[in-house]
Scaffold this motif. Structure first.
Motif, PDB file in Angstrom:
ATOM      1  N   ASP A 142      -6.855   7.655  -5.201  1.00 16.40           N
ATOM      2  CA  ASP A 142      -5.758   8.274  -5.882  1.00 16.40           C
ATOM      3  C   ASP A 142      -5.313   7.375  -7.195  1.00 16.40           C
ATOM      4  O   ASP A 142      -3.998   7.205  -7.492  1.00 16.40           O
ATOM      5  CB  ASP A 142      -4.673   8.384  -5.040  1.00 16.40           C
ATOM      6  CG  ASP A 142      -3.827   9.704  -5.531  1.00 16.40           C
ATOM      7  OD1 ASP A 142      -4.218  10.710  -5.935  1.00 16.40           O
ATOM      8  OD2 ASP A 142      -2.455   9.317  -5.290  1.00 16.40           O
TER       9      ASP A 142
ATOM     10  N   ARG B  11      -5.311  -5.091  -1.069  1.00 15.09           N
ATOM     11  CA  ARG B  11      -4.178  -4.497  -0.512  1.00 15.09           C
ATOM     12  C   ARG B  11      -4.251  -4.928   0.907  1.00 15.09           C
ATOM     13  O   ARG B  11      -3.197  -4.380   1.727  1.00 15.09           O
ATOM     14  CB  ARG B  11      -4.341  -3.161  -0.613  1.00 15.09           C
ATOM     15  CG  ARG B  11      -4.355  -2.774  -2.372  1.00 15.09           C
ATOM     16  CD  ARG B  11      -3.784  -1.389  -2.702  1.00 15.09           C
ATOM     17  NE  ARG B  11      -2.545  -1.291  -2.590  1.00 15.09           N
ATOM     18  CZ  ARG B  11      -1.609  -1.750  -3.398  1.00 15.09           C
ATOM     19  NH1 ARG B  11      -2.298  -2.359  -4.624  1.00 15.09           N
ATOM     20  NH2 ARG B  11      -0.343  -1.694  -3.462  1.00 15.09           N
TER      21      ARG B  11
ATOM     22  N   GLY C 192      -2.559   4.006   2.080  1.00 15.62           N
ATOM     23  CA  GLY C 192      -2.975   4.623   0.714  1.00 15.62           C
ATOM     24  C   GLY C 192      -4.420   4.982   0.765  1.00 15.62           C
ATOM     25  O   GLY C 192      -4.902   5.648  -0.347  1.00 15.62           O
TER      26      GLY C 192
ATOM     27  N   ASP D 179      -2.676   7.824 -14.437  1.00 20.03           N
ATOM     28  CA  ASP D 179      -1.639   8.453 -13.604  1.00 20.03           C
ATOM     29  C   ASP D 179      -2.244   8.979 -12.350  1.00 20.03           C
ATOM     30  O   ASP D 179      -1.894   9.817 -12.076  1.00 20.03           O
ATOM     31  CB  ASP D 179      -0.806   9.164 -14.238  1.00 20.03           C
ATOM     32  CG  ASP D 179       0.088   8.558 -15.317  1.00 20.03           C
ATOM     33  OD1 ASP D 179       0.164   7.256 -15.348  1.00 20.03           O
ATOM     34  OD2 ASP D 179       0.515   9.192 -16.305  1.00 20.03           O
ATOM     35  N   GLY D 180      -3.283   8.302 -11.826  1.00 23.29           N
ATOM     36  CA  GLY D 180      -3.924   8.602 -10.693  1.00 23.29           C
ATOM     37  C   GLY D 180      -5.104   9.692 -10.800  1.00 23.29           C
ATOM     38  O   GLY D 180      -5.897  10.242  -9.743  1.00 23.29           O
TER      39      GLY D 180
ATOM     40  N   VAL E 273      -5.454   4.094  -7.361  1.00 22.63           N
ATOM     41  CA  VAL E 273      -4.759   2.965  -7.083  1.00 22.63           C
ATOM     42  C   VAL E 273      -5.960   2.137  -6.635  1.00 22.63           C
ATOM     43  O   VAL E 273      -6.921   2.461  -5.799  1.00 22.63           O
ATOM     44  CB  VAL E 273      -4.020   2.961  -5.930  1.00 22.63           C
ATOM     45  CG1 VAL E 273      -3.300   1.552  -5.319  1.00 22.63           C
ATOM     46  CG2 VAL E 273      -2.697   3.704  -6.323  1.00 22.63           C
TER      47      VAL E 273
ATOM     48  N   ASP F 186       0.838  -1.243   0.024  1.00 18.59           N
ATOM     49  CA  ASP F 186      -0.086  -0.008  -0.089  1.00 18.59           C
ATOM     50  C   ASP F 186       0.906   1.111   0.014  1.00 18.59           C
ATOM     51  O   ASP F 186       0.630   2.211  -0.830  1.00 18.59           O
ATOM     52  CB  ASP F 186      -0.843   0.148   1.420  1.00 18.59           C
ATOM     53  CG  ASP F 186      -1.995  -1.031   0.882  1.00 18.59           C
ATOM     54  OD1 ASP F 186      -2.606  -1.092   2.127  1.00 18.59           O
ATOM     55  OD2 ASP F 186      -2.413  -1.516  -0.089  1.00 18.59           O
TER      56      ASP F 186
ATOM     57  N   LYS G 113       3.824   1.705  -0.979  1.00 21.97           N
ATOM     58  CA  LYS G 113       4.562   2.150  -2.154  1.00 21.97           C
ATOM     59  C   LYS G 113       3.749   1.838  -3.553  1.00 21.97           C
ATOM     60  O   LYS G 113       4.428   1.849  -4.394  1.00 21.97           O
ATOM     61  CB  LYS G 113       5.940   1.153  -2.257  1.00 21.97           C
ATOM     62  CG  LYS G 113       6.675   1.399  -1.072  1.00 21.97           C
ATOM     63  CD  LYS G 113       8.073   0.469  -1.039  1.00 21.97           C
ATOM     64  CE  LYS G 113       8.939   0.677   0.335  1.00 21.97           C
ATOM     65  NZ  LYS G 113       9.766  -0.280   0.421  1.00 21.97           N
ATOM     66  N   ALA G 114       2.541   1.951  -3.534  1.00 16.65           N
ATOM     67  CA  ALA G 114       1.705   1.622  -4.664  1.00 16.65           C
ATOM     68  C   ALA G 114       1.662   2.756  -5.535  1.00 16.65           C
ATOM     69  O   ALA G 114       1.844   3.799  -5.101  1.00 16.65           O
ATOM     70  CB  ALA G 114       0.225   1.413  -4.033  1.00 16.65           C
ATOM     71  N   SER G 115       2.135   2.212  -6.894  1.00 21.24           N
ATOM     72  CA  SER G 115       2.146   3.284  -7.827  1.00 21.24           C
ATOM     73  C   SER G 115       0.834   3.750  -8.422  1.00 21.24           C
ATOM     74  O   SER G 115       0.000   2.794  -8.556  1.00 21.24           O
ATOM     75  CB  SER G 115       3.078   3.161  -9.052  1.00 21.24           C
ATOM     76  OG  SER G 115       2.968   3.901 -10.018  1.00 21.24           O
ATOM     77  N   ASN G 116       0.384   5.018  -8.660  1.00 18.09           N
ATOM     78  CA  ASN G 116      -0.710   5.421  -9.368  1.00 18.09           C
ATOM     79  C   ASN G 116      -0.504   5.777 -10.711  1.00 18.09           C
ATOM     80  O   ASN G 116      -1.069   6.240 -11.402  1.00 18.09           O
ATOM     81  CB  ASN G 116      -1.433   6.485  -8.656  1.00 18.09           C
ATOM     82  CG  ASN G 116      -0.611   7.716  -8.689  1.00 18.09           C
ATOM     83  OD1 ASN G 116       0.412   7.728  -9.046  1.00 18.09           O
ATOM     84  ND2 ASN G 116      -1.264   8.798  -8.060  1.00 18.09           N
ATOM     85  N   THR G 117       0.575   5.075 -11.273  1.00 14.90           N
ATOM     86  CA  THR G 117       0.924   5.361 -12.581  1.00 14.90           C
ATOM     87  C   THR G 117       0.119   4.033 -13.421  1.00 14.90           C
ATOM     88  O   THR G 117       0.134   3.250 -12.882  1.00 14.90           O
ATOM     89  CB  THR G 117       2.505   5.308 -13.209  1.00 14.90           C
ATOM     90  OG1 THR G 117       3.078   4.049 -12.348  1.00 14.90           O
ATOM     91  CG2 THR G 117       3.183   6.525 -12.236  1.00 14.90           C
TER      92      THR G 117
END
Length: 462
Positions: free
Chosen positions: A427, A439, A176, A65-66, A429, A29, A31-35
């Motif tokens: 966001d 998650r 997150g 990307d979020g 994710v 959570d 470090k989750a990327s929203n890319t």
């Protein structure tokens, strides 16, 4: 600033307390990327809560990307993870404006062998370790996401020491989930003693960037001496931190004249949220409306604890900004914002013996856009619109308790419940998909919560 190695040790202990599987989920959570790109395709209704867009039918939502990049029909799925939203209503993530998350371990503790809510909680609050408080927050956040709540206001009113504040904040940061951590005080703190303002200043200077902002929950004039709350107000405002306080919860508290005291000292305003106001007078509400201090109500807990009936219609008529609240699962039993909306919509009609005193659309606004505005988060939460962060949920409209659909807003306020929430994004994710939290290791989390509360009960003799 606090020693970094000390903080790392504390936060590592919090993670360890959840067990190996839960630790992995928590790290994912944080470090989750929203890319990446998503296309939420063919929602039967999209309740944008944006006055300029209103409700759309058979619409898509494109996320890149979020952020939401498009809302419309027939949008391109190129490069996107497609989420089938047919048979669903899409709406902004719900916003809870006041939640004592640390005590979620004590679900159902409103009546025990120690007595009612106050003596029951007094018997255990001092026994919570930093790890227990952090675990309670993690449990609350998992339930929040499961029920479509994507923004929370964690009212941390059992900060026994610095490590407790750090553990609660880390639980939020690593989840997150969007929200605010309201730094508070120990439950046992005397009315003549201020909260730990020295650590508050240190804490504020060392927070990481992310989805969680900082505020202050204070006891205010109802629960602390004048010199104490005034010092706490002045400190918070000098730091630019929003303040929240319980106010006029019952007739005894209202008789102390706390709202008048705040108003006389310039202690009201958009940066000061007042919680409950169950026994507020018309003069109180007028002062609050003039200052545009937001109010958070929690009708389920206000009824159960005996505060009385929240004057919802009077608040609305006075022009008070309103947000909704679970408050705590000790009393409410569950974090069901749909249930909170339904009760909020119906109580004014019962009190006035007239149907439709408060419109369903108004209540849904309080649970989304209005609730976000009341927390000063109106630019990042509560609305689905191009360019905004992608905090959205899907609610099944083809379930046995939701179909057939007459009106999407009425369904959200009166028919839906957390079991109907099939998809949650915060966001950009994904946190819940196909009705499953993705998650959080739920089994490990629940086992840890059971063990922690059994230990606390044993030490309390309950």
């Amino acid at each position: 600033m606090p020693d970094i190695s000390r903080r790392a040790a504390i936060l590592g202990g919090v993670a360890a307390s959840l067990g190996a599987a839960a630790t992995l989920a928590g790290c994912a959570d944080a470090k989750a990327s929203n890319t990446g790109s998503f296309l939420v395709r063919r929602a039967s209704s999209v309740l944008t809560m944006d006055p300029a867009r209103g409700e759309l039918t058979n619409a898509d939502i494109r996320v890149d990307d979020g952020r939401i990049t498009e809302i419309g029909t027939g949008l391109s799925a190129e490069g996107a993870d497609v989420v089938d939203a047919s048979g669903c209503i899409a709406l902004p993530g719900l916003v809870d404006t006041h939640w004592h998350m640390w005590n979620s371990l004590a679900r159902g503790f409103g009546q025990t062998s120690k007595g009612g809510f106050a003596p029951s909680m007094a018997s255990i609050s001092g026994l919570f370790s930093p790890e227990d408080s952090g675990l309670g927050v993690r449990l609350a956040l998992a339930e929040a996401v499961n029920g479509g709540i994507t923004t929370v206001h964690n009212w941390a009113h059992n900060v026994i020491g610095p490590a407790h504040a750090e553990a609660e904040f880390e639980a939020m940061h690593s989840s997150g989930v969007r929200g605010r951590f309201a730094y508070g005080y120990p439950q046992a703190l005397g009315a003549a003693e201020p909260m730990n303002l020295t650590h508050l200043r240190e804490f504020a200077g060392s927070l990481p960037d992310g989805l969680v902002s900082l505020g202050v929950c204070a006891r205010g004039p109802d629960r602390s001496e004048d010199a104490v709350w005034q010092r706490e107000w002045d400190t918070a405002r000098s730091m630019g931190l929003p303040i929240t306080t319980h106010m006029a919860s019952n007739a005894e508290a209202a008789a102390l004249g706390g709202v008048e005291k705040l108003d006389a000292r310039g202690g009201l305003g958009p940066d000061v949220q007042l919680v409950h106001l169950t026994a507020a007078s018309p003069a109180d509400l007028d002062a609050i409306a003039r200052a545009q201090s937001p109010v958070s109500i929690s009708p389920w807990t206000e009824l159960q604890v005996g505060y009385g009936l929240p004057p919802i219609a009077a608040m609305q008529n006075a022009g008070v900004p309103i947000g909704l609240s679970v408050d705590n699962t000790v009393l409410s039993g569950s974090a069901d914002m749909f249930g909170v909306m339904k009760l909020t919509a119906d109580l004014p009609g019962g009190m006035d013996a007239k149907q439709g005193v408060v419109a369903d659309a108004t209540v849904l606004d309080w649970a989304t856009a209005g609730g976000a505005r009341s927390l000063g988060l109106g630019d990042v939460a509560g609305v689905l619109a191009e360019g905004r962060p992608a905090d959205l949920v899907l609610v099944q409209s083809d379930s046995v308790n939701t179909a057939p659909v007459y009106d999407a807003t009425t369904l959200a306020v009166r028919a839906a419940n957390p079991s109907n929430v099939s998809f949650v994004m915060i966001d950009g994710v994904v946190h819940k998909r196909d009705h499953r939290l993705v998650r959080v290791d739920v089994d490990v989390l629940l086992a840890e919560a059971q063990d922690a509360m059994a230990s606390i009960r044993g030490r309390a003799g309950i």
